[in-house]
Design an enzyme around this catalytic site. Structure first.
Site, short mmCIF file in Angstrom:
data_model
loop_
_atom_site.label_atom_id
_atom_site.label_comp_id
_atom_site.label_asym_id
_atom_site.label_seq_id
_atom_site.Cartn_x
_atom_site.Cartn_y
_atom_site.Cartn_z
CD GLU A 406 -1.49 2.37 2.05
OE1 GLU A 406 -2.30 3.30 2.15
OE2 GLU A 406 -0.33 2.42 2.53
CB SER A 606 -30.72 23.86 -15.79
OG SER A 606 -30.33 23.66 -17.13
CG HIS A 663 -17.52 7.48 -7.50
ND1 HIS A 663 -18.30 8.52 -7.08
CD2 HIS A 663 -18.11 6.37 -7.01
CE1 HIS A 663 -19.30 8.05 -6.33
NE2 HIS A 663 -19.21 6.73 -6.28
#
Lengths: 718, 718
Positions: A406, A606, A663
């Protein structure tokens, strides 16, 4: 004060909950039609995680330096695998072959204008044994010289510019002061952003090299007593760390998006360094002991006064001949084998995974980071093992991961996640812990859909300080509010009176799960004054003097982590809160619109705003449905929809410049690294005042929210 | 930015004003029926104050250390007297005999728990000649060892407690942490309050001695480059200074309220030390070089983190055996002769005095403090001398004072003011300057009645930065507003958009005039980064490197000071603004009432509030009358009333515990010293939550305001 008192009452009842299996009353818990059976399993689980055993795990895991890919790292994999097996988990050690650099030669020297040597380092990390007993771990010959993972090799000599924390704002300030970093070595201090981002910006501006030091103002004597007297960073302690361009992608630099399995053919690896997440210039960390002679001899303009740290002289910007630094770094880059340890508890549904993980590799001993998390996770597993022996079988399949490498850039988790992308596309949660225990202050980050879930499990766990973990967490935050601002990352939380839960940025193993694959994630741990991060002194001695001498916070961490896994594995209906998710996304958009207006941009919010409203409304209807689950009724379609609603927030094209990050709501900032940028495509488009890019990202966001809303609406029968 | 531009236009016209005697248009100026004659005198005055001559005065005055009462001090008196005489002033040297201590032996040593010596000082002040040229003034044998005026002699040994700035709040924090200073030596840092107050509180709590050091966070390397590289305090530089209990009374300790003339019989001197404004415990200043080894070895609890300074270790509170300090101070206390220089320009009215003063004595060389003020004052006098030769005679009598022994406790000014109490009871103004020039940023404090007066004269003087002094002053304050809060002392100013003018506290020679005798006062000077205050390095070398290399701010200071004197001496109607005074007093009362309410006190503000309203209304009417003076009409009755309105604000009983301070609106705070407390009787009563005392002070305030209002009403013919 009234609040504390009522918390105290809550405590007593919570403690009572686990002192006897007989429950007078079962609380209503979100996701359960009837919590009574779960309450019994919880009660059986809770006494098992053991403080003393956690301490023993920690001592064993941190007995030797265990840098990823080293023989000692492999020994820790075997230890974890043994404990997983002993608890009854289906266990395997999963190897990957990843590109890692190991320092062969690290030489940093500084000279004044007359050529006189000012320093020659790096100096080995050392505290005087006469001072408060010193540290018995510091002289192990297996400790590598302090270095940056992902640094280039190089032999460069240049004048030096001081750039404060090396944020984009800091570099822009240097521009405004007409100080160029081109062909200079940039000296920056740790803090404010991810170290790889410091190098990323410096490289873009033509720097020859980067030195990153720890200023005592930030984690040294200014904050409190230095180790071994106290928990803060002593003069010689260096913060190692990766300078990978993590905001581009994490994991093996040569295999973004695919798994570096041992049998991966070389032909599938990237070979063009320009396409990788690696700096091309050398960088290295320094202790302040080694940085001070450089910084002290810089002349040039006085630095902005807010750039002054705590070293005992006035900081200047440099950029002149007053100091030259010679950096000679030889990095041995090669494919090295790392080892994830995976342990499974098959559930009734083999396709719905609850994944929980923590990394195991350390820059040196890694007592706090990461093995305080590993020790706690092993006690979580211990607890689940006892349940298995009592006949428990979870509804969903539980997968524990002990990730490797990691520290080099989320390699073990990223490669494993990329290998299992298909299964993870419907995994119900990823629960991370990295620093499990650095002190007594519980804290968490999570996707909004799991914030209330985290609060709920912490209400079930007693705190060593009295009351529940939840009570103390709330108390810490309210106490802290008088002294410091609430962290900016929490400002969107709709439940402002409740404990604030952070936003997932990056810097730990949840990144591939949430930001690449859309698995709803949380990250938990117990914090405290911790100044020895990524130094030799993050060892067992430090831990028992400063973090958790009796390992009771290890026990607490094992319990909270365990309840996360238990509840997510066994809930009737998946306990995601899309109502809160919707309201947070709404506030992200409002804020982005304000920023775009201030920047006088021509973009149309919008469609995105309409989609966000639709998403929020669908989330609210789903929440009502989830709140009243009926026993016996098949929850599978609702659960599938709930899970798919998160996947639908992914944009397969990924973010501009960094397609691995898919994402639409969360990513590490291109220029922050650790800290999340929310609706990142939109906000980073605004940062660059790029109308076309921002509009395209708003459209992609609207599409994602509409997809997700449609799924939730379908489940709600609309 | 628009504002700066319009300032620039203003500048040009202001500069033009004095480039030619022919004035196209004469401005309306408050207090004048017709300003045209005054404008001519102003125009004749303005070119005379000379930058180069100011530099020569400064060089001469600071050639030798000239501690009050020393032969070198006497030489400076002769120099000033000579310049006064040359300008045509009626000049005399006025001696007083005052109690002063001179250090015979100053020994400070520290030892660790094993008796090992940690430091032995004080170390002489020294900067390395190899660094930026060093300082040629530092080795003069006449430099006294660094000491505190008014310190007791003593030979004490004790453990040490660190008490931050030694404010009342800091000592209360120690109480809360259960750290007692009884029988300890208290180590405090300079800043936040007057040094005598640090000793006052420590003595009250039973400390054996006090050491006061300069932390580099406050005026050293943290702020910017240390001398000789830059203007801030180097490691060895010590801030000398008086620890007199100034908030009790200033001046000769043995003669409060009466003048220490050479022929004053000893029988009129106080002999009981308990009744004097002198500490009974020894105290001494230290450089951070000498303080660091003491502070570094303190153990005991970690200090509150906001008590941490910039020395490179973690500050602890001490109070244990880890460090013992031995202080051996021998002070030679005796009556010493000091010399004020007084120069008069008789006006048409011999009874209406305009007094202007600056002290002359210095701890060592005193380039900034005070001789930058003296040099400017001599150029002011030079300018008035030229007017005298042109036939000018002021309406009112002008008195210049070059005060001695200000550093020991405002002795020269206080004794002279006490000697002339009768004349001063109707003196129309006292204009002070102490630090005349420390840098390029003009600043002022004043009674509210003179705030607009100060603004007005600064609008007439060009600034070396372009524009007028007023423009640049406004600009500094607006620029500064982004970086720092407006100083608290200014928060009552009704003209919030205008330049903010401070409130007179203490620490310089205006104190006897305004706070003892009720003479309306101002204090002006030009500030800048100045870290060598009260050290050897406040010398000519420092000054020309840092403060004002070409003496143009000296010239500016001479001009502003001169215009204050000229306008006050010649105005038709005294230009006091009682309208603003009234509104400020109103806001003081509102704030005090809020504090009393928060403290749940039983006091009645109604009489004071009514009196304040009456005073404000009377002030407003007077202001209208003053705004339209008619030439030829006798202004004497109005002027007398305006002047007496200030005297009426005195309360002959003085403040509780400190009767010498008679002004009901302003006094130095008992626990601040430098900083003013407004409506001090009332506010300090509230501080102690003493209902009876507060009510009595409210009544005294109401009486004073009613007296003053009645006088103003009388003048307005009501």
């Amino acid at each position: 004060m009234t609040r504390s008192f009522s918390n105290f009452l809550l405590v007593s009842s919570a403690a009572a909950l686990f002192s006897t299996v007989a429950l007078a009353q079962t609380p209503r818990v979100f996701g359960y039609a009837d919590f009574s059976q779960q309450a019994k399993w919880d009660a059986a689980f809770m006494p098992v995680p053991d403080a003393k055993l956690a301490g023993e795990h920690l001592k064993t895991l941190t007995a030797e330096p265990h840098w990823a890919s080293s023989p000692e790292d492999h020994k820790t994999a075997l230890y974890v695998a043994e404990k997983f097996k002993a608890a009854g988990l289906q266990t395997e050690i999963v190897p990957f072959r990843v590109l890692l650099n190991k320092p062969v030669k690290i030489e940093i020297e500084a000279f004044d204008a007359q050529g006189k040597k000012l320093m020659s380092g790096p100096t080995p990390e050392h505290v005087d044994p006469k001072e408060y007993g010193g540290d018995s771990f510091q002289d192990d010959p297996r400790i590598l010289p302090a270095f940056n993972g992902s640094s280039a090799s190089g032999d460069v000599t240049a004048e030096v510019v001081y750039a404060n924390y090396g944020t984009l704002e800091d570099f822009k300030k240097l521009d405004a002061l007409n100080i160029s970093v081109k062909d200079k070595i940039v000296l920056v201090r740790y803090g404010a952003n991810f170290r790889g981002v410091k190098v990323y910006i410096a490289q873009q501006r033509g720097a020859k090299g980067v030195l990153i030091y720890s200023d005592p103002a930030d984690d040294g004597y200014t904050r409190g007593d230095a180790y071994p007297r106290g928990p803060f960073r002593p003069a010689s302690a260096v913060q190692r760390g990766s300078v990978q361009f993590l905001p581009l992608y994490p994991g093996d630099p040569e295999t973004p998006g695919i798994a570096s399995t041992p049998d991966l053919p070389d032909s599938q690896r990237i070979t063009d360094p320009a396409k990788m997440n690696q700096p091309s210039i050398p960088s290295n960390p320094l202790s302040y002991q080694d940085a001070a002679p450089i910084l002290q001899h810089l002349d040039g303009p006085l630095s902005p006064r807010e750039w002054q740290g705590a070293l005992p002289f006035t900081y200047h910007l440099g950029g002149t001949a007053s100091v030259k630094v010679h950096m000679h770094l030889e990095q041995d880059y090669k494919l090295r084998t790392i080892w994830d340890v995976i342990g499974k508890i098959p559930g009734d549904d083999p396709n719905a995974w609850v994944v929980a993980g923590n990394h195991r590799d350390a820059w040196v001993y890694g007592a706090v980071d990461p093995n305080s998390g590993t020790a706690a996770m092993l006690e979580t597993v211990h607890g689940l093992g006892v349940l298995l022996k009592q006949g428990w079988k979870p509804k969903r399949t539980i997968v524990f991961g002990s990730w490797d490498a990691e520290e080099e850039g989320l390699m073990g988790s990223t490669e494993w996640a990329e290998m299992h992308a298909a299964e993870l596309s419907h995994a119900v949660a990823y629960f991370n812990t990295d620093v499990g225990v650095a002190g007594p202050n519980f804290d968490a980050s999570a996707v909004p859909s799991l914030k209330e879930f985290v609060r709920e499990v912490t209400r079930e766990v007693p705190s060593p300080k009295g009351g529940t973990v939840y009570d103390q967490w709330l108390n810490d935050q309210h106490e802290g509010a008088g002294r410091r601002k609430a962290p900016a990352r929490n400002r969107h939380d709709a439940n402002a009176e409740d404990v604030q839960i952070g936003t997932l940025g990056s810097g730990s193993d949840y990144t591939p799960f949430i930001q690449h694959l859309g698995v709803p994630s949380t990250d938990i741990g117990s914090q405290g004054p911790y100044g020895v991060y990524h130094s030799t002194f993050d060892d067992y001695n430090w831990f028992i003097r400063n973090a958790d001498p009796t390992f009771v916070y290890e026990q607490q961490q094992a319990r909270v982590f365990g309840l996360e896994v238990l509840h997510m594995a066994d809930a009737d209906v998946l306990p995601y809160d899309y109502k809160l998710y919707g309201s947070e996304i709404g506030s992200y958009l409002t804020e982005a619109r304000t920023r775009a207006t201030e920047a006088k941009m021509q973009v149309d919010f919008s469609a995105a705003a309409t989609a966000a409203k639709r998403f929020a409304a669908a989330g609210e209807r789903a929440y009502r449905l989830q709140s009243a689950p009926t026993q016996g009724v098949d929850a599978a379609p609702l659960n599938a929809a709930l899970r798919n609603a998160e996947s639908a927030l992914l944009n397969d094209a990924g973010l501009p410049k960094r397609p691995w990050f898919k994402h639409t709501i969360y990513a590490p900032g291109e220029f922050t690294g650790y800290a999340a940028v929310v609706i990142p495509g939109v906000n980073e488009g605004i940062d660059e005042a790029d109308n076309a890019r921002t509009q395209a990202q708003l459209d992609a966001l609207a599409a994602a929210l509409n997809r997700s809303a449609a799924i939730l609406e379908g489940a709600a029968g609309l």
